[in-house]
Write a protein that holds these residues in place. Structure first.
Motif, short mmCIF file in Angstrom:
data_model
loop_
_atom_site.label_atom_id
_atom_site.label_comp_id
_atom_site.label_asym_id
_atom_site.label_seq_id
_atom_site.Cartn_x
_atom_site.Cartn_y
_atom_site.Cartn_z
N ASP A 68 1.06 -1.07 -0.17
CA ASP A 68 0.47 0.09 -0.21
C ASP A 68 0.56 1.48 -0.36
OD1 ASP A 68 -2.65 -1.24 -0.44
OD2 ASP A 68 -2.65 -0.98 2.51
N GLN A 69 2.52 1.34 0.85
CA GLN A 69 3.17 2.45 0.70
C GLN A 69 2.98 2.63 -0.63
OE1 GLN A 69 3.32 4.52 3.59
NE2 GLN A 69 4.56 5.95 2.08
N LYS A 70 3.73 1.89 -1.41
CA LYS A 70 4.15 1.75 -2.77
C LYS A 70 3.73 1.62 -3.88
CE LYS A 70 4.40 -1.66 -5.74
NZ LYS A 70 4.61 -2.28 -6.73
N SER A 71 2.36 2.08 -3.31
CA SER A 71 1.32 2.63 -4.48
C SER A 71 0.75 4.02 -3.96
CB SER A 71 -0.42 1.41 -4.24
OG SER A 71 0.00 0.77 -4.36
N LYS A 72 0.52 4.41 -2.87
CA LYS A 72 0.58 5.68 -2.32
C LYS A 72 1.73 6.54 -2.82
CE LYS A 72 -0.42 8.03 1.88
NZ LYS A 72 -0.97 8.25 3.23
N MET A 73 2.69 6.47 -2.49
CA MET A 73 3.91 7.09 -3.35
C MET A 73 3.80 7.33 -4.67
SD MET A 73 7.58 6.55 -0.14
CE MET A 73 7.44 4.77 -0.92
N PHE A 74 3.82 5.98 -5.45
CA PHE A 74 3.84 5.86 -6.36
C PHE A 74 2.86 6.06 -8.31
CE2 PHE A 74 8.21 4.38 -5.08
CZ PHE A 74 8.89 5.29 -5.03
N SER A 75 1.80 6.44 -7.10
CA SER A 75 0.58 6.56 -7.60
C SER A 75 -0.19 7.65 -9.12
CB SER A 75 -0.72 6.85 -6.73
OG SER A 75 -0.56 8.61 -6.70
N GLY A 76 1.51 8.55 -9.10
CA GLY A 76 1.40 9.10 -10.50
C GLY A 76 3.29 9.55 -10.61
N SER A 77 3.70 10.02 -11.88
CA SER A 77 4.99 10.00 -12.28
C SER A 77 5.01 11.35 -10.97
CB SER A 77 5.27 11.03 -13.43
OG SER A 77 4.42 12.00 -13.61
N ASN A 78 6.70 11.34 -11.10
CA ASN A 78 7.32 12.38 -9.68
C ASN A 78 8.76 13.19 -10.48
OD1 ASN A 78 9.58 11.70 -8.35
ND2 ASN A 78 8.47 10.19 -7.74
N LYS A 79 9.18 14.14 -10.18
CA LYS A 79 10.08 15.15 -10.28
C LYS A 79 11.25 13.45 -10.86
CE LYS A 79 11.72 16.81 -6.50
NZ LYS A 79 12.97 16.14 -5.72
N ASN A 80 11.04 12.28 -9.95
CA ASN A 80 12.74 11.90 -9.67
C ASN A 80 12.50 10.24 -10.81
OD1 ASN A 80 14.18 13.24 -7.34
ND2 ASN A 80 13.28 12.31 -5.83
N ILE A 111 12.54 6.45 -6.98
CA ILE A 111 12.24 7.40 -6.09
C ILE A 111 11.32 8.62 -4.81
CG2 ILE A 111 14.20 9.14 -5.07
CD1 ILE A 111 15.73 6.12 -6.53
N PRO A 112 11.22 8.18 -4.31
CA PRO A 112 10.22 9.06 -4.56
C PRO A 112 10.44 10.66 -4.17
CG PRO A 112 10.20 7.21 -2.81
CD PRO A 112 11.63 7.37 -2.98
N GLU A 113 9.11 11.67 -3.89
CA GLU A 113 9.44 13.14 -4.94
C GLU A 113 10.00 13.43 -3.48
OE1 GLU A 113 7.34 15.94 -7.99
OE2 GLU A 113 6.39 14.97 -6.25
N MET A 114 9.72 12.76 -1.88
CA MET A 114 10.57 13.74 -0.98
C MET A 114 12.13 13.43 -0.71
SD MET A 114 9.09 10.97 2.11
CE MET A 114 10.44 10.52 2.77
N PHE A 115 12.75 12.97 -1.23
CA PHE A 115 14.12 12.99 -1.67
C PHE A 115 14.73 13.74 -2.57
CE2 PHE A 115 12.81 8.47 0.84
CZ PHE A 115 13.59 8.61 1.27
N THR A 116 15.75 14.37 -2.19
CA THR A 116 16.51 15.47 -3.19
C THR A 116 17.98 14.81 -3.79
OG1 THR A 116 17.55 16.15 -1.52
CG2 THR A 116 15.42 17.66 -2.63
#
Length: 356
Positions: A173-185, A202-207
């Motif tokens: 569920d956490q994976k689906s929630k974090m990557f439900s759409g595209s992000n900058k990473n 890589i989730p968007e909260m990471f730089t």
């Protein structure tokens, strides 16, 4: 760690419902709740009767951390409070007896009264799993018993499998929630694939902190209970030679040779390494499969040589058969003064599910 072939013979687990169609799903709220939190729903009498068993199963300390962090923090509402305040929590365990059909009709809506009766009277434990019943990215797990004693017995007897599956659903569920759409990473995926052969999202909260010579380093810095915390993700690849490359000694050697060069400490002459100190919990190593790739996962402890710094890490070494290389993905945590490292380690595990 929780795999028991004998136990699995006696515990049936079934995904009963895969929620609804897209139209219905859009109307539901997103599931809420922190990693490492579990809502246990039952009538007040049952919650009191099985309270000690719930504590022994879910509040026992995880073996890979030294500070006694539990597998789950648990909330224990009765059915009425659950429907008022907790219905959209991401991970829910429902304890069911035959007479409960009349007290929690909404929660037991996926089952007929006859099915509930049959499941409660089965001698062996049987878990039923419903996904996205009240919220998107939610798992509700049902355990049935004849009475309170039977529920306590089944919880205790099959606790390893119950824990394993609850944590698996939480990570999914956490994976689906974090990557439900595209992000900058996601912009890095093409280059990462070219350099390393495999990728990880890589989730968007990471730089991005550092990228050089095939070594990638992303970092998240935040606060936890007024304490600063850092979660770092690193990845690189190296040539596969033989199956000995999946041994702890080989993985540690490959790790140390790379992080020593790429992750220096704040003081001159300090650098990251892998701790072998007996003051930390024992290392855990296990083989697994990630998206059809053979992998070995290690839980261990990192330290900074010549500095008093350290913390837990999880490292995945994944065989890429296409070019016969090993893809290494690791997450490590640095969080002084805060006793919630398990939450962050599970975040890293959910990210690892995207390796492909």
């Amino acid at each position: 760690m929780f795999k028991s072939p004998i136990t699995l013979m006696f515990l049936s687990i079934a995904l009963l419902i895969s929620s609804c169609d897209n139209t219905e799903t859009k109307k539901k709220p997103n599931a809420t709740g922190k990693l490492g939190s579990l809502v246990v729903v039952a009538d007040a009498n049952t919650l009191g009767a099985v309270g000690n068993t719930l504590s022994s199963v879910f509040l026992s300390p995880v073996p890979h951390l030294p500070a006694g962090e539990p597998y789950f923090e648990i909330l224990k509402p009765d059915p009425q409070d659950f429907m008022r305040f907790y219905y959209n929590q991401k991970l829910v365990l429902v304890l069911v007896k035959p007479e409960d059909a009349q007290f929690m009709p909404e929660i037991l809506e996926p089952f007929s009264n006859q099915v509930i009766e049959e499941l409660c009277n089965k001698r062996n434990a049987e878990l039923k799993v419903v996904k996205d019943l009240f919220a998107v990215n939610q798992h509700i797990v049902y355990l049935f018993g004849r009475d309170n004693d039977d529920l306590a017995f089944k919880l205790n007897k099959f606790k390893e499998v119950v824990l394993t599956n609850l944590m698996k659903y939480e990570l999914d569920d956490q994976k689906s929630k974090m990557f439900s759409g595209s992000n900058k990473n996601d912009n890095y995926l093409k280059e990462m694939k070219k350099e390393l052969g495999l990728t990880v999202r890589i989730p968007e909260m990471f730089t991005m902190k550092y990228h050089k010579q095939g070594f990638w380093w992303f970092e998240y810095n935040g606060m936890e209970d007024e304490n600063a915390k850092t979660i770092a993700l690193i990845m690189h690849s190296y040539k596969y030679k033989d199956t000995a490359d999946f041994s702890y000694v080989s993985i540690r050697s490959a790790r140390d040779s790379v992080v020593k060069y790429h992750i220096p400490g704040e003081m001159k002459g300090s650098y990251m390494g892998t701790s072998e100190s007996e003051y930390y919990p024992p290392r855990f190593i296990e083989n697994m499969e990630i998206n059809k790739h053979f992998a070995t996962r290690i839980r261990g402890w990192w330290n900074m040589w010549n500095m008093s710094m350290g913390g837990p890490f999880i490292r995945y070494v994944v065989h890429n058969q296409a070019n016969d290389t090993l893809f290494a993905f690791e997450g490590f945590v640095y969080k002084p003064g805060a006793n919630t490292k398990e939450r962050d380690l599970r975040l890293i595990e959910s990210i690892a599910l995207t390796i492909q």
